[in-house]
Design a protein around this motif. Structure first.
Motif, PDB file in Angstrom:
ATOM      1  N   SER A   1      86.408  46.541  19.783  1.00  0.00           N
ATOM      2  CA  SER A   1      85.180  46.322  20.075  1.00  0.00           C
ATOM      3  C   SER A   1      84.317  47.293  19.352  1.00  0.00           C
ATOM      4  O   SER A   1      84.620  48.516  18.871  1.00  0.00           O
ATOM      5  CB  SER A   1      84.999  46.788  21.410  1.00  0.00           C
ATOM      6  OG  SER A   1      83.955  47.278  21.762  1.00  0.00           O
TER       7      SER A   1
ATOM      8  N   PHE B   1      88.463  40.176  19.424  1.00  0.00           N
ATOM      9  CA  PHE B   1      87.121  41.344  19.579  1.00  0.00           C
ATOM     10  C   PHE B   1      86.523  40.773  20.841  1.00  0.00           C
ATOM     11  O   PHE B   1      86.584  39.619  21.441  1.00  0.00           O
ATOM     12  CB  PHE B   1      86.111  40.727  18.293  1.00  0.00           C
ATOM     13  CG  PHE B   1      86.660  41.339  16.980  1.00  0.00           C
ATOM     14  CD1 PHE B   1      86.002  42.434  16.709  1.00  0.00           C
ATOM     15  CD2 PHE B   1      87.421  40.610  16.363  1.00  0.00           C
ATOM     16  CE1 PHE B   1      86.406  42.846  15.425  1.00  0.00           C
ATOM     17  CE2 PHE B   1      88.070  41.185  14.919  1.00  0.00           C
ATOM     18  CZ  PHE B   1      87.252  42.331  14.421  1.00  0.00           C
TER      19      PHE B   1
ATOM     20  N   TYR C   1      80.931  43.083  12.481  1.00  0.00           N
ATOM     21  CA  TYR C   1      82.094  42.236  13.145  1.00  0.00           C
ATOM     22  C   TYR C   1      82.299  41.384  12.196  1.00  0.00           C
ATOM     23  O   TYR C   1      83.382  41.040  11.879  1.00  0.00           O
ATOM     24  CB  TYR C   1      81.502  41.888  14.436  1.00  0.00           C
ATOM     25  CG  TYR C   1      81.844  40.274  14.665  1.00  0.00           C
ATOM     26  CD1 TYR C   1      83.283  40.355  15.184  1.00  0.00           C
ATOM     27  CD2 TYR C   1      81.212  39.566  14.767  1.00  0.00           C
ATOM     28  CE1 TYR C   1      84.005  39.171  15.469  1.00  0.00           C
ATOM     29  CE2 TYR C   1      81.884  37.997  14.854  1.00  0.00           C
ATOM     30  CZ  TYR C   1      83.297  37.969  15.208  1.00  0.00           C
ATOM     31  OH  TYR C   1      83.876  36.790  15.804  1.00  0.00           O
TER      32      TYR C   1
ATOM     33  N   THR D   1      87.700  35.584  19.398  1.00  0.00           N
ATOM     34  CA  THR D   1      86.609  36.243  19.617  1.00  0.00           C
ATOM     35  C   THR D   1      86.002  35.891  20.993  1.00  0.00           C
ATOM     36  O   THR D   1      86.093  34.871  21.123  1.00  0.00           O
ATOM     37  CB  THR D   1      85.428  36.157  18.392  1.00  0.00           C
ATOM     38  OG1 THR D   1      85.861  36.571  17.127  1.00  0.00           O
ATOM     39  CG2 THR D   1      84.239  37.078  18.824  1.00  0.00           C
TER      40      THR D   1
END
Ligand code: PA5
Length: 424
Positions: free
Chosen positions: A259, A315, A353, A369
């Motif tokens: 994260s 993620f 990201y 994700t």
């Protein structure tokens, strides 16, 4: 509500047999006929929440807020991680308004407890001691010190400043709470610690921290309904479980929860307990790990990019943020950052990201994700229910009972023997 994407596509995951397997798991789980069904109370707890209990929790929280500067939450594992996950995700980093929530009993450090006792001596204090079994050593040790402190400091008033959340019928904490006349909340029989965040275990400290527990519960209720109704191919909780098991079978035995939002740190800790205790048994299970970016790109990033290829990365991104800063143009560009002028730091993280996920994918790390629209009370409630449900599906796909934790007894027995506890 929660968007899921996967780097390698999912088209071949949903065979007729897999869909049938998921339907079977779902039917048995919702009929409470599956392994560990005695601990499936959390499944419909948000939607069937007793309004009187909710009112009692809120009124108790209001009392605590009036009489205290500090609430010390005593508990370990599932008895404190859910509350801490929600509180730390939703409170400001620095300027915390209202009651300060502190934690004890989640380790046995004498220095920590001593400094805590010194720190709270300057404040008005209440205690919420939480243990489903009522016999866990770490919180019991911390409570012995804090109870003695409260009695010395407040005399008879101590009993109106101590709140116990425990089993309805058994355990040492229940005995003490009854004897001393502490206000009590019940940990439901059919809800285990790591699934208890939407019971008084989590909701009382969360309410004391000034978070709207109606909104948290509303998020969980929406998740409960949506994730029950959605078909397999559109259901992110089931797809996440399916992907995890698919990757596990392909030798990816470590999952890294990544994260870019530091406030998610305790959600990561809670998630590790949830999946680790639920799946790590019978010689099976994915090892759940976590990283905080971009911090850990400068430490574990090397391993993730280039180390042993037995891992995948999940993620959790937050789409919209309330507070942000924009890079500006400096008169002199000596630090050579003017090229970033106009970019917000949230946008920076979105690019970070994209760049990180692509690099890791290029390094043969499969990427899942999950995207949460916003980090607020409602969406955090939704998110935690999502993880609990997905974990249950995932555990059943792995053919383990997701609701027991026989392995945690081994270390306890050894410690008790070493400490010469009677009976060991
Ligand atoms: O999830 C679990 O069941 C455990 O992590 C427990 O919450 C933890 O061991 C604390 O147990 P107790 O609430 O009985 O003190």
């Amino acid at each position: 509500m929660i968007q899921l994407s996967y780097s390698d596509g999912e088209s071949d995951l949903l065979s007729v047999e897999t869909i049938q397997q998921i339907e079977d798991i779902k039917t048995k789980m919702y009929r409470k006929e599956s392994a560990g069904s005695d601990f499936l109370g959390w499944l419909d707890f948000p939607s069937s929440f007793d309004p009187h209990l909710l009112q009692d929790i809120q009124q108790t929280a209001d009392t605590i807020k009036k009489q205290s500067d500090v609430l010390v939450v005593i508990g370990i594992g599932g008895s404190y991680l859910g509350a801490r996950a929600v509180i730390e995700a939703l409170q400001p980093y620095f300027q915390k308004a209202g009651v300060e929530v502190l934690y004890a009993g989640h380790q046995v450090s004498g220095a920590y407890l001593k400094e805590l006792l010194e720190y709270i001596d300057q404040k008005d204090v209440s205690i919420n001691v939480i243990s489903k079994s009522g016999t866990t050593t770490e919180p019991a040790v911390a409570f012995r010190f804090l109870q003695q402190y409260m009695e010395k400091r407040y005399g008879d008033e101590a009993s109106s400043r101590i709140f116990a959340t425990t089993d309805e019928n058994k355990g040492a904490l229940l005995t003490v709470a009854r004897e001393k006349g502490y206000k009590r909340f019940v940990v439901p029989d059919d809800v285990g610690g790591r699934y208890s965040v939407f019971t008084p275990v989590g909701l009382l400290p969360i309410a004391v921290a000034g978070i709207n527990i109606n909104n948290v519960l509303h998020g969980a209720q929406t998740a409960e309904k949506e994730l029950y109704e959605l078909d397999v191919e559109y259901n992110p909780a089931i797809r996440y479980a399916l992907l995890r098991n698919h990757l596990y079978e392909a030798g990816k035995t470590n999952e890294i929860f990544a994260s870019f939002e530091p406030k998610l740190h305790y959600i990561q800790e809670w998630w590790k307990q949830l999946f680790g205790e639920s799946e790590g048994k019978d010689g099976k299970g994915i090892l759940p790990l976590s990283v905080s970016y971009t911090t850990d790109l400068h430490s574990l990033g090397q391993y993730i990019q280039d180390g042993k290829r037995n891992l995948f990365e999940t993620f959790l991104n937050v789409e919209e943020v309330d507070e942000d800063l924009e890079m500006f143009e400096a008169d002199s560009d000596e630090d050579q950052l003017n090229y970033l002028a106009g970019l917000s730091l949230h946008e920076f993280n979105k690019k970070a990201y994209e760049g990180t996920a692509q690099a890791h994918q290029d390094g043969s790390v499969p990427i899942i994700t999950l995207t949460l629209p916003k980090l607020d009370d409602y969406h955090v409630g939704y998110l935690l229910y999502f993880y609990m449900l997905s974990c249950a599906y995932s555990g059943y796909m792995l053919d383990v009972n997701p609701f027991d934790q026989p392995g945690v007894e081994a270390y306890k027995k050894n410690i008790f023997k070493l400490l010469k506890k009677p009976g060991y």
